[in-house]
Design a protein around this motif. Sequence first.
Motif, PDB file in Angstrom:
ATOM      1  N   ASP A 149     122.292  41.066 -12.058  1.00 48.21           N
ATOM      2  CA  ASP A 149     120.842  41.604 -11.875  1.00 48.21           C
ATOM      3  C   ASP A 149     120.362  41.922 -10.369  1.00 48.21           C
ATOM      4  OD1 ASP A 149     118.089  41.223 -11.432  1.00 48.21           O
ATOM      5  OD2 ASP A 149     117.698  39.520 -12.326  1.00 48.21           O
ATOM      6  N   GLU A 150     120.922  41.309  -9.427  1.00 43.65           N
ATOM      7  CA  GLU A 150     120.838  41.743  -8.053  1.00 43.65           C
ATOM      8  C   GLU A 150     121.247  43.328  -7.945  1.00 43.65           C
ATOM      9  OE1 GLU A 150     118.779  40.297  -6.493  1.00 43.65           O
ATOM     10  OE2 GLU A 150     118.790  38.321  -7.151  1.00 43.65           O
ATOM     11  N   ASN A 179     125.233  36.612 -14.624  1.00 35.65           N
ATOM     12  CA  ASN A 179     123.940  37.488 -14.776  1.00 35.65           C
ATOM     13  C   ASN A 179     122.907  37.591 -13.495  1.00 35.65           C
ATOM     14  OD1 ASN A 179     123.906  38.356 -17.527  1.00 35.65           O
ATOM     15  ND2 ASN A 179     123.328  36.377 -18.178  1.00 35.65           N
ATOM     16  N   LEU A 180     123.049  36.842 -12.647  1.00 36.73           N
ATOM     17  CA  LEU A 180     122.306  36.752 -11.499  1.00 36.73           C
ATOM     18  C   LEU A 180     122.922  37.981 -10.503  1.00 36.73           C
ATOM     19  CD1 LEU A 180     120.007  35.719  -9.638  1.00 36.73           C
ATOM     20  CD2 LEU A 180     121.412  34.054  -8.616  1.00 36.73           C
ATOM     21  N   ILE A 188     117.925  45.367 -17.576  1.00 41.33           N
ATOM     22  CA  ILE A 188     118.823  44.096 -17.150  1.00 41.33           C
ATOM     23  C   ILE A 188     118.821  43.052 -17.989  1.00 41.33           C
ATOM     24  CG2 ILE A 188     119.202  42.474 -15.060  1.00 41.33           C
ATOM     25  CD1 ILE A 188     118.179  44.986 -13.486  1.00 41.33           C
ATOM     26  N   HIS A 189     117.821  42.730 -18.738  1.00 38.29           N
ATOM     27  CA  HIS A 189     117.474  41.548 -19.409  1.00 38.29           C
ATOM     28  C   HIS A 189     118.318  41.681 -20.760  1.00 38.29           C
ATOM     29  CE1 HIS A 189     114.781  38.818 -22.067  1.00 38.29           C
ATOM     30  NE2 HIS A 189     115.860  38.169 -21.401  1.00 38.29           N
ATOM     31  N   LEU A 249     118.109  38.932   0.035  1.00 31.86           N
ATOM     32  CA  LEU A 249     118.899  37.825  -0.416  1.00 31.86           C
ATOM     33  C   LEU A 249     119.693  38.298  -1.718  1.00 31.86           C
ATOM     34  CD1 LEU A 249     116.137  34.875  -0.497  1.00 31.86           C
ATOM     35  CD2 LEU A 249     118.430  34.984   0.738  1.00 31.86           C
ATOM     36  N   GLY A 250     119.480  39.355  -2.308  1.00 37.13           N
ATOM     37  CA  GLY A 250     120.308  39.738  -3.449  1.00 37.13           C
ATOM     38  C   GLY A 250     121.754  39.792  -3.236  1.00 37.13           C
ATOM     39  N   TYR A 259     114.986  31.421 -15.389  1.00 34.15           N
ATOM     40  CA  TYR A 259     115.689  32.454 -14.715  1.00 34.15           C
ATOM     41  C   TYR A 259     114.768  32.859 -13.527  1.00 34.15           C
ATOM     42  CZ  TYR A 259     118.384  36.380 -13.326  1.00 34.15           C
ATOM     43  OH  TYR A 259     119.144  37.420 -12.629  1.00 34.15           O
ATOM     44  N   ARG A 290     111.242  34.429 -17.527  1.00 36.31           N
ATOM     45  CA  ARG A 290     112.146  34.875 -16.303  1.00 36.31           C
ATOM     46  C   ARG A 290     111.203  35.602 -15.179  1.00 36.31           C
ATOM     47  NH1 ARG A 290     117.282  36.945 -17.695  1.00 36.31           N
ATOM     48  NH2 ARG A 290     116.864  38.696 -16.558  1.00 36.31           N
ATOM     49  N   THR A 326     119.717  45.853 -10.174  1.00 37.61           N
ATOM     50  CA  THR A 326     118.076  46.122  -9.377  1.00 37.61           C
ATOM     51  C   THR A 326     118.262  47.050  -8.376  1.00 37.61           C
ATOM     52  OG1 THR A 326     117.153  44.019 -10.318  1.00 37.61           O
ATOM     53  CG2 THR A 326     116.168  45.057  -8.282  1.00 37.61           C
ATOM     54  N   LEU A 346     114.692  49.018 -15.411  1.00 34.41           N
ATOM     55  CA  LEU A 346     114.751  47.562 -14.814  1.00 34.41           C
ATOM     56  C   LEU A 346     114.812  46.708 -16.424  1.00 34.41           C
ATOM     57  CD1 LEU A 346     112.536  47.240 -11.729  1.00 34.41           C
ATOM     58  CD2 LEU A 346     115.099  47.060 -11.774  1.00 34.41           C
ATOM     59  N   ALA A 347     114.096  46.895 -17.134  1.00 33.56           N
ATOM     60  CA  ALA A 347     114.203  46.472 -18.452  1.00 33.56           C
ATOM     61  C   ALA A 347     115.512  46.096 -19.149  1.00 33.56           C
ATOM     62  CB  ALA A 347     112.874  46.766 -19.575  1.00 33.56           C
ATOM     63  N   SER A 396     113.332  41.376 -10.952  1.00 30.49           N
ATOM     64  CA  SER A 396     112.638  42.312 -10.583  1.00 30.49           C
ATOM     65  C   SER A 396     111.747  43.286 -11.404  1.00 30.49           C
ATOM     66  CB  SER A 396     113.755  43.328 -10.137  1.00 30.49           C
ATOM     67  OG  SER A 396     114.677  43.421 -11.385  1.00 30.49           O
ATOM     68  N   ASN A 397     111.845  42.997 -12.868  1.00 30.66           N
ATOM     69  CA  ASN A 397     111.053  43.604 -13.872  1.00 30.66           C
ATOM     70  C   ASN A 397     109.636  43.193 -13.941  1.00 30.66           C
ATOM     71  OD1 ASN A 397     110.904  45.265 -16.106  1.00 30.66           O
ATOM     72  ND2 ASN A 397     111.129  43.840 -17.512  1.00 30.66           N
ATOM     73  N   SER A 457     116.537  37.314  -6.652  1.00 28.03           N
ATOM     74  CA  SER A 457     115.838  37.386  -5.317  1.00 28.03           C
ATOM     75  C   SER A 457     114.429  37.931  -5.494  1.00 28.03           C
ATOM     76  CB  SER A 457     116.826  38.062  -4.344  1.00 28.03           C
ATOM     77  OG  SER A 457     116.966  39.476  -4.957  1.00 28.03           O
TER      78      SER A 457
END
Lengths: 135, 111
Positions: free
Chosen positions: A44-45, A40-41, A15-16, A104-105, B52, B19, A48, A12-13, B22-23, B55
């Motif tokens: 990310d969704e 980016n949102l 994604i940043h 919601l993602g 930032y 931020r 994730t 997950l890291a 999810s992380n 969801s």
Amino acid sequence: MAELALSLNNDLAEIHRLAERVEGFCEEAGLPMKTVFSLNLALDELLTNTMTYGGAKTILVRIGLAPGRLSVVLDDDGIPFDPFHEAAEPDLDLGLDERPIGGLGVHFVKKMMTTTAYARQGDHNIVTLTMDLPA
Amino acid sequence: MTIEIERAGEVLVLSPVGRLDSNNAGEAEKTILGKIAEGEMKIVFDFGRLDYISSAGLRVMLMAAKRLKQGGGKMVLCAMRDHIREVFEISGFLSILTVCPTRDEALTQVG
């Protein structure tokens, strides 16, 4: 056409790390911050979900910029999953007590992007997004 | 992300910085629900330095709101930047959560 391609590990890291690269790529192209944030949102969704449930080992992200349009391809080697049809639409009119936690993602992705598509190609999930840019 | 914690009388002010995604949503959930479990009844979330939210972060906010309401408590959000506010708007959360422009208004609102 400018392109950004990045290979991500299932972490997950990552994604940043991608978000920072996307920000740099979009800034160089002179895109507004609002567009960068929306893109980016959406990334990310989707990522994730892929990383948390899909069991992918690597995920390839390709972002292309043509006049008036951004395009994104996410290619992962996880289990078959179509995010746009298997995820339920949230009911946005429910009150606080009734509103379920989560879900919601993918709704965000559909809101932020102009088109979304999914295909299973061999052992890979291919998600394609486009976003029309403000003139 | 870090969550700054301040007290203003009966009100606990939580300010996530950076931020919320999810992380780190799991960590945020533990901190925030922990405070509610300890008996905090009035919480203001100051989003002035939140860059930032995804969801995963909204999920934590919804859980906190539900917990507080069940226990007769209240929470108010404030100082959201425009792009953060838009995420709350498309979630339908602006109609189920209380949102104020400034921290002062939030402190008044949470009573």
